[in-house]
Design a protein around this motif. Structure first.
Motif, mmCIF file in Angstrom:
data_model
loop_
_atom_site.group_PDB
_atom_site.id
_atom_site.type_symbol
_atom_site.label_atom_id
_atom_site.label_comp_id
_atom_site.label_asym_id
_atom_site.label_seq_id
_atom_site.Cartn_x
_atom_site.Cartn_y
_atom_site.Cartn_z
ATOM 1 N N PRO A 168 0.811 -1.224 0.000
ATOM 2 C CA PRO A 168 0.000 0.000 0.000
ATOM 3 C C PRO A 168 0.842 1.271 0.000
ATOM 4 N N TYR A 169 1.900 1.291 0.784
ATOM 5 C CA TYR A 169 2.741 2.486 0.882
ATOM 6 C C TYR A 169 3.629 2.627 -0.347
ATOM 7 N N LEU A 170 4.084 1.503 -0.873
ATOM 8 C CA LEU A 170 4.917 1.538 -2.079
ATOM 9 C C LEU A 170 4.123 2.067 -3.263
ATOM 10 N N ILE A 171 2.907 1.567 -3.438
ATOM 11 C CA ILE A 171 2.065 2.006 -4.551
ATOM 12 C C ILE A 171 1.721 3.486 -4.414
ATOM 13 N N THR A 172 1.395 3.900 -3.200
ATOM 14 C CA THR A 172 1.026 5.303 -2.971
ATOM 15 C C THR A 172 2.179 6.244 -3.310
ATOM 16 N N HIS A 173 3.362 5.943 -2.800
ATOM 17 C CA HIS A 173 4.508 6.812 -3.065
ATOM 18 C C HIS A 173 4.884 6.827 -4.546
ATOM 19 N N ALA A 174 4.792 5.682 -5.195
ATOM 20 C CA ALA A 174 5.125 5.624 -6.622
ATOM 21 C C ALA A 174 4.158 6.476 -7.448
ATOM 22 N N LEU A 175 2.867 6.412 -7.111
ATOM 23 C CA LEU A 175 1.871 7.196 -7.844
ATOM 24 C C LEU A 175 2.045 8.695 -7.598
ATOM 25 N N VAL A 176 2.321 9.061 -6.350
ATOM 26 C CA VAL A 176 2.523 10.486 -6.037
ATOM 27 C C VAL A 176 3.759 11.021 -6.750
ATOM 28 N N SER A 177 4.835 10.229 -6.735
ATOM 29 C CA SER A 177 6.056 10.650 -7.424
ATOM 30 C C SER A 177 5.828 10.756 -8.927
ATOM 31 N N SER A 178 5.107 9.793 -9.502
ATOM 32 C CA SER A 178 4.813 9.824 -10.929
ATOM 33 C C SER A 178 4.013 11.065 -11.296
ATOM 34 N N ALA A 179 3.008 11.384 -10.484
ATOM 35 C CA ALA A 179 2.188 12.569 -10.748
ATOM 36 C C ALA A 179 3.012 13.848 -10.647
ATOM 37 N N SER A 180 3.935 13.890 -9.686
ATOM 38 C CA SER A 180 4.771 15.088 -9.512
ATOM 39 C C SER A 180 5.681 15.295 -10.715
ATOM 40 N N TYR A 181 6.308 14.217 -11.177
ATOM 41 C CA TYR A 181 7.142 14.324 -12.374
ATOM 42 C C TYR A 181 6.323 14.761 -13.589
ATOM 43 N N LEU A 182 5.109 14.237 -13.689
ATOM 44 C CA LEU A 182 4.257 14.583 -14.832
ATOM 45 C C LEU A 182 3.883 16.063 -14.802
ATOM 46 N N ILE A 183 3.605 16.594 -13.617
ATOM 47 C CA ILE A 183 3.268 18.020 -13.497
ATOM 48 C C ILE A 183 4.462 18.887 -13.907
ATOM 49 N N ILE A 184 5.676 18.465 -13.487
ATOM 50 C CA ILE A 184 6.869 19.215 -13.876
ATOM 51 C C ILE A 184 7.021 19.212 -15.401
ATOM 52 N N ALA A 185 6.803 18.038 -16.012
ATOM 53 C CA ALA A 185 6.929 17.925 -17.477
ATOM 54 C C ALA A 185 5.882 18.783 -18.180
ATOM 55 N N LEU A 186 4.640 18.734 -17.719
ATOM 56 C CA LEU A 186 3.567 19.512 -18.353
ATOM 57 C C LEU A 186 3.778 21.004 -18.167
ATOM 58 N N THR A 187 4.283 21.368 -16.991
ATOM 59 C CA THR A 187 4.562 22.792 -16.753
ATOM 60 C C THR A 187 5.631 23.306 -17.708
ATOM 61 N N GLY A 188 6.666 22.482 -17.921
ATOM 62 C CA GLY A 188 7.698 22.883 -18.882
ATOM 63 C C GLY A 188 7.177 22.942 -20.302
#
Length: 553
Positions: free
Chosen positions: A390-410
């Motif tokens: 549960p914690y591994l999946i949660t952190h992976a999804l949050v990290s993935s979303a954060s990277y995606l926001i950085i990419a979209l912002t750029g």
């Protein structure tokens, strides 16, 4: 009495290992009548097997306490309080020192990112491609020498670890003497060998001292040294660059020298302070050493260091044939794409946001301090709830979303103000880094949760690293200068691979649930609770009193 003492008994062995001031007393085993009274047999010579040892330990506990845990083989019982005291001593004396060693190793590995913007590129006339090869050279040898994880079973750890620490400290210092790309790439490859011999095997080494339900938090304490080292490296680099800008040697050379030399000094302390096994821990009392072995083995304590035990190659083969080992390995591969790239490129990424070199060094520290705290909290909660996915999946999804926001912002930066897109990109670095650092901790712990034998744990860690450390070969090439200042492609790639981590973790979770159902059908074992977090299985029906364990989901 002389003839009685001459009889070898297993209990006598346990007494001889204790340096208590009270002598061992042999007394007849008591039989209880139906009314609960005790009737002793006072025959002059008790029958064989009817003797027990009474030892007046000074620990102040009642051996008949309901909380006392039997060893299962006639060795002394120990209480939960004793066990907690031993764990606390390991937490205070062993784990912090190992975390310090890993901090130094990660510092010497990642400070090249700070050296890059401190003048190294100009002094050595390096191109962006050559810089990427400096990063790649480290991981090539790091991968090729992952087999050295098994050396923890073959060489006394206090000797092996201290040699590794001294080795990478010297190589890190020698980087300050590099005058060309060829010389520096050779030193980076040599640094990869010395660090591969240490870091990947530490989780296995800790598994010799801690139970599975205790291991994630201790691995978290160890792994959290990585973001702490990154934060410390940024802060220290800021100080070094500021103080040595007008010095006799270039700031980046001073950086390598100042950050590498402490490892050489600490190697001496590693030789003295690192124990080879729970039974040889210098900071434990004699009885505590015995209990430390009993609580891990549940059987007759091994009076020798683990390296002297017979190596179980069958368990290694079983681990190699288990597909679950490769699922966690590919999780590690995917997570390492982000884990290997952000610490060495973050100063450059922040500098490309419009900040000066010195300010970029300072702003690189807070995200890693945040990750340090999150890793410890995640590992503690994971151990407390006996759950990983549960914690591994949660952190992976949050990290993935954060990277995606950085990419979209750029990608859509033209539609945002300079202040807005800079703030969004910088703030998203915090959950992105906390996510992959926490995921790394849980993956390394989870891959050993399914192994009983020490050889199986070591082999699973070797598989994890041989496959997983190929991730940095990609991660170190995600942020070329041609993609500056937005690095959309690199951010999107990290987002994708963190999403893969979440998918593989969910797949392994389903596989373990299916194993739970199969175990319930095949074995005549009644589970007292049907908790989601574990599945109780037997190791086989061979007539031996073999340990049963839970796969933590």
């Amino acid at each position: 009495m002389a003839s009685l003492l001459a009889q070898p008994t297993e209990a006598a062995y346990s007494t001889s290992s204790n340096n208590s001031n009270s002598p061992a007393q042999y007394t007849p085993v008591s039989d209880r009548s139906e009314d609960g009274s005790v009737v002793h047999n006072h025959s002059s010579r008790p029958p064989p097997g009817s003797l027990k040892v009474q030892t007046n330990f000074s620990d102040g506990y009642d051996s008949e306490d309901s909380h006392a845990k039997p060893s299962g083989t006639g060795f002394p019982k120990y209480t939960a309080i004793e066990e907690k005291q031993i764990v606390k001593k390991f937490d205070r004396r062993l784990v912090p020192f190992l975390a310090l060693l890993y901090l130094l190793s990660f510092l010497d590995r990642s400070n090249i990112g700070n050296a890059k913007i401190a003048g190294m590129m100009e002094d050595l006339d390096l191109s962006s491609s050559q810089y990427e090869w400096l990063l790649t050279a480290f991981y090539i040898t790091y991968i090729l020498f992952e087999w050295m994880t098994l050396m923890y079973r073959l060489v006394p750890p206090h000797i092996y670890i201290s040699l590794c620490v001294c080795g990478w400290g010297l190589v890190a210092c020698f980087q300050s003497l590099a005058t060309s790309f060829g010389g520096l790439v050779f030193l980076r490859a040599l640094l990869g060998i010395t660090e591969a011999a240490f870091g990947p095997g530490v989780p296995f080494y800790l598994s010799l001292f801690y139970k599975r339900e205790e291991l994630a938090f201790r691995n978290g304490l160890f792994i959290s040294a990585a973001p702490l080292a990154s934060s410390f490296a940024s802060s220290l680099a800021w100080v070094i660059v500021k103080l040595s800008s007008d010095g006799p040697i270039s700031p980046w050379r001073t950086l390598f020298l100042v950050e590498g030399f402490p490892s050489v000094i600490v190697a001496v302390f590693a030789w003295i302070l690192i124990p080879d096994s729970p039974g040889s821990a210098w900071f434990l009392a004699p009885r505590q050493r015995l209990v430390a072995e009993l609580r891990m083995d549940g059987n007759k304590p091994d009076r020798h260091a683990p390296r002297r035990a017979k190596f179980d190659w069958k368990e290694v083969r079983n681990t190699l044939a288990d597909h679950k080992s490769y699922i966690t390995a590919f999780m590690f591969f995917s997570c390492n794409v982000a884990f290997s790239s952000m610490p060495v490129f973050l100063p450059t990424i922040i500098e490309d946001m419009g900040y000066s070199s010195v300010t970029s060094q300072a702003l690189s520290a807070p995200p890693f301090l945040f990750a340090f705290v999150i890793v410890l909290v995640t590992a503690y909660v994971s151990d407390r709830n006996r759950a990983r996915s549960p914690y591994l999946i949660t952190h992976a999804l949050v990290s993935s979303a954060s990277y995606l926001i950085i990419a979209l912002t750029g990608h859509f930066h033209a539609h945002l103000s300079d202040t807005a897109h800079t703030l969004i990109r910088y703030l998203c670095v915090y959950p992105a880094t906390a996510g992959f650092f926490s995921a790394i901790t849980l993956i390394m712990t989870w891959t050993m949760d399914n192994r009983v034998a020490k050889e199986g744990k070591g082999a699973s860690i070797a598989i994890l690293n041989i496959i997983g450390q190929c991730g940095p070969l990609l991660g170190t090439r995600l942020y070329p200068s041609s993609d500056r200042p937005w690095y959309v492609r690199g951010m999107a790639t990290c987002s994708f691979f963190m999403l893969v981590v979440a998918g593989l973790a969910f797949t392994l979770r389903i596989m373990l649930f299916r194993a739970m159902r199969a175990a319930r059908q095949d074995d005549d074992i009644e589970l007292q609770t049907a908790e989601e977090s574990e599945v109780l299985i037997g190791e086989g029906r061979t007539g031996r009193n073999e340990e049963k364990f839970t796969f933590i989901i």
